[in-house]
Design an enzyme around this catalytic site. Structure first.
Site, short mmCIF file in Angstrom:
data_model
loop_
_atom_site.label_atom_id
_atom_site.label_comp_id
_atom_site.label_asym_id
_atom_site.label_seq_id
_atom_site.Cartn_x
_atom_site.Cartn_y
_atom_site.Cartn_z
N THR A 27 -6.53 -4.58 6.22
CA THR A 27 -5.90 -4.11 7.46
C THR A 27 -5.41 -2.68 7.35
OG1 THR A 27 -4.24 -5.72 6.74
CG2 THR A 27 -5.02 -5.92 8.94
N THR A 63 0.83 -1.19 0.00
CA THR A 63 0.00 0.00 0.00
C THR A 63 0.87 1.26 0.00
OG1 THR A 63 -0.10 -0.40 2.37
CG2 THR A 63 -2.08 -0.87 1.15
N THR A 88 -4.16 1.50 -2.13
CA THR A 88 -3.59 0.19 -2.46
C THR A 88 -3.99 -0.27 -3.86
OG1 THR A 88 -3.42 -2.12 -1.72
CG2 THR A 88 -5.56 -1.06 -1.47
N ILE A 89 -3.15 -1.09 -4.46
CA ILE A 89 -3.53 -1.93 -5.60
C ILE A 89 -3.25 -3.39 -5.24
CG2 ILE A 89 -3.32 -0.21 -7.43
CD1 ILE A 89 -0.52 -1.31 -8.01
N ASN A 90 -3.04 -3.65 -3.96
CA ASN A 90 -2.79 -4.94 -3.34
C ASN A 90 -1.35 -5.39 -3.57
OD1 ASN A 90 -3.63 -6.94 -1.57
ND2 ASN A 90 -4.35 -8.29 -3.18
N ASP A 141 -7.97 -10.39 -1.91
CA ASP A 141 -8.28 -10.06 -0.52
C ASP A 141 -9.60 -10.68 -0.06
OD1 ASP A 141 -5.97 -8.76 0.01
OD2 ASP A 141 -6.84 -6.77 0.27
#
Length: 592
Positions: free
Chosen positions: A454, A383, A401-403, A425
């Site tokens: 998270t 992130t 984020t884009i993971n 996710d």
């Protein structure tokens, strides 16, 4: 009398100095790595501050504040910037969580998290496991752009174009690759070379970009120019969105243009809790960050003595609080699909936290089942984070984020947008795990559902006044990082020490303490002391070294009022600002 020749010589010298200064300014804007050698990771100021994962973005944000911008303007501008110069972790192809707290006490939480496409289902990856992380099928419907525009429309003071144009210039003119990004490119070299869009941007002519090379994002610059002119409608209802969806479908994805049109930002109430003499404003579900942070703090507050979080025994207490919290957090999910109120009630309850604290032994740790966990941990990934405070003490904490690093490892060639892999996710019934617990059904895939996270954007108050703004980047370890930085600040550490000191992490499963013992890309070593590690081993903890998440912190010092010229009326205290960026990434703060 000065001769004409002398005058020409003096004029030439002046022009040369002006030219050199302009070059220096351009190099600073575009990210000259040499500038890092003389730049501090801690700055103090009276008016406003930005702490971002990349120094160009901190500078850009402060530049917007100096133009009369609101904290929201600076956060939006810096978020666009980080999607370009920190492309492995964020961008308009992904989603964000944002906590806003105005000087008048107004507080809001903006959920611009990605959603599952309308054609998705809980068993969609049963016969294609790699599709959950790689390529178009891994993509959730992106929400960052819609959320940034919504919060700007409500609170921004500067024109929308003025927030986007600096990032367009970075795309077109290029920016210097700094060590952290260079390392990310090298680590992901196989995926970058395998994808046309990634290869064009990060390995032109087949050569991976290195630190100091100039990176261009020209196609993304064209897309951002359309967004600057037309706003998000060109993305969610127009030509940009149609091209993006076509590229995703060509890469095996199921996202449709209708999915983009149906995307909605959720404006929620922040979670609020009083603990340790402070008020915590945290992100509600589908983030587990706000509730998780409050539960950790309340468990440790139940010791009723700050010495309980200090020294080697304090580290053990903190680790045990982590284990309890990660056991409970997996019962959280998207509140539009799951009733999370009973779980939230427990996680926000000091009484519930006190019952957990009573089970913690000072001499030994316990197996995972002892903590009441039922479900395997959901591992979210990389992130970016930005913390902002403006002249009026409006505050924004935003995590994007884009993971995974470089998301789905797929970049849309027609738009320049790097696509997220946020579908990973979610969990599925067939997820194969070697851990003690099965996947949590509350986080199974459903059309238009948002996956658990998270991410932990956080704002701290003391007696109704702003005290701190912080958050982290680094996936599942964000929560434990934010908790440790905040606990060290509570314990009286200098802000830079609170962010820089080595950290630990425990997520219940796998059942080991992750501790820092590494040298970052700039040669700075971070290591949990051997004495602390030995103490944890004696209590039965298994240890493994691994990097932790990254924190960006701004502290508002309520003991140091700024000069009267900056003071405002209305009961808002204006104190000295200290902004700190984490040495674990390329972040450097900016302030004025």
């Amino acid at each position: 009398m000065v001769s004409a020749t002398c005058r020409r010589t003096l004029l030439a010298l002046v022009l040369q100095l002006v030219f050199l200064q302009l070059v220096a300014n351009v190099r600073c804007l575009e990210g000259d790595p040499a500038d890092q050698l003389i730049r501090p990771r801690k700055v103090e100021a009276d008016v406003g501050a930005v702490a971002a994962d990349h120094r160009i973005c901190s500078d850009l944000g402060v530049g917007l504040l100096k133009k009369g911008g609101h904290a929201v303007d600076a956060a939006v501008g810096a978020a666009f910037c980080q999607g370009v110069v920190n492309p492995g972790a964020s961008g308009i192809g992904g989603g964000d969580f944002l906590i806003l707290r105005l000087a008048d006490g107004t507080a809001e939480a903006y959920d611009m998290r990605e959603t599952a496409p309308g054609l998705s289902s809980e068993d969609m990856y049963a016969k294609n496991r790699t599709g959950k992380t790689l390529g178009g099928l891994a993509a959730g419907v992106p929400g960052e752009l819609a959320g940034l525009y919504m919060v700007w429309r409500k609170y921004g003071k500067l024109p929308w174009k003025q927030l986007v144009y600096p990032t367009i210039r970075l795309c077109v003119n290029g920016f210097a690759v700094e060590p952290y990004l260079a390392n990310e490119i090298l680590t992901n070299q196989a995926a970058i070379l395998a994808d046309e869009g990634l290869r064009t941007n990060f390995a032109p002519n087949g050569n991976l970009l290195k630190a100091g090379d100039i990176c261009y994002r020209k196609q993304l610059g064209k897309t951002l120019a359309q967004i600057a002119k037309h706003g998000p409608k060109v993305f969610y209802r127009g030509a940009v969105g149609k091209r993006l969806v076509a590229d995703i479908q060509a890469a095996g994805g199921i996202m449709t243009f209708d999915d983009l049109q149906k995307y909605k930002v959720k404006v929620r109430k922040p979670l609020v809790a009083d603990t340790w003499g402070l008020t915590v404003l945290g992100m509600p579900p589908p983030s587990s960050g706000g509730a998780g942070l409050i539960l950790i703090l309340n468990i440790l507050a139940a010791y009723k003595n700050i010495s309980a979080i200090e020294g080697d025994l304090g580290v053990h207490h903190i680790v045990e609080a982590f284990k309890h919290t990660y056991a409970v957090r997996m019962n959280l999910a998207d509140p539009d699909f799951v009733n999370v109120n009973p779980v939230l009630k427990d996680m926000l309850s000091p009484a519930f936290a006190a019952t957990l604290q009573k089970t913690i032994s000072d001499t030994t740790t316990q197996p995972p089942q002892f903590y009441g966990g039922r479900w395997n941990q959901l591992e979210d990934h990389g992130t970016s984070h930005i913390s902002v405070v403006d002249a009026d003490r409006n505050a924004v904490s935003i995590t994007a984020t884009i993971n995974y690093s470089f998301g789905s490892k797929f970049l849309s060639t027609s738009t320049g947008i790097l696509v997220n892999n946020e579908m990973d996710d979610f969990v599925t019934p067939t997820d194969n795990t070697t851990n003690a617990f099965p996947p949590a059904p509350v986080n199974f895939i459903r059309p238009y559902k948002r996956p658990l996270s998270t991410m932990s954007p956080t704002i701290i108050l003391e007696k109704g006044q702003l005290r701190a703004v912080l958050g982290g980047s680094g996936g599942i370890k964000i929560l434990t990082t934010v908790a440790q930085v905040l606990l060290r600040h509570i314990a009286g550490d200098d802000p830079l020490e609170a962010v820089s000191l080595p950290r630990v992490h425990h997520q219940l499963e796998p059942n080991w303490v992750s501790y820092e013992n590494f040298t970052n890309v700039r040669g700075e070593h971070i290591e949990v002391p051997a004495k602390t590690r030995e103490s944890l081993l004696q209590k039965g903890h298994e240890l493994r070294s691994a990097n932790q998440a990254v924190c960006q912190l701004i502290v508002h010092d309520l003991s140091k009022p700024v000069s009267p010229v900056h003071n405002k009326h209305g009961g808002v205290f204006l104190g000295k600002l200290t902004a700190v960026s984490d040495l674990r990434k390329d972040g450097y703060p900016a302030a004025y």
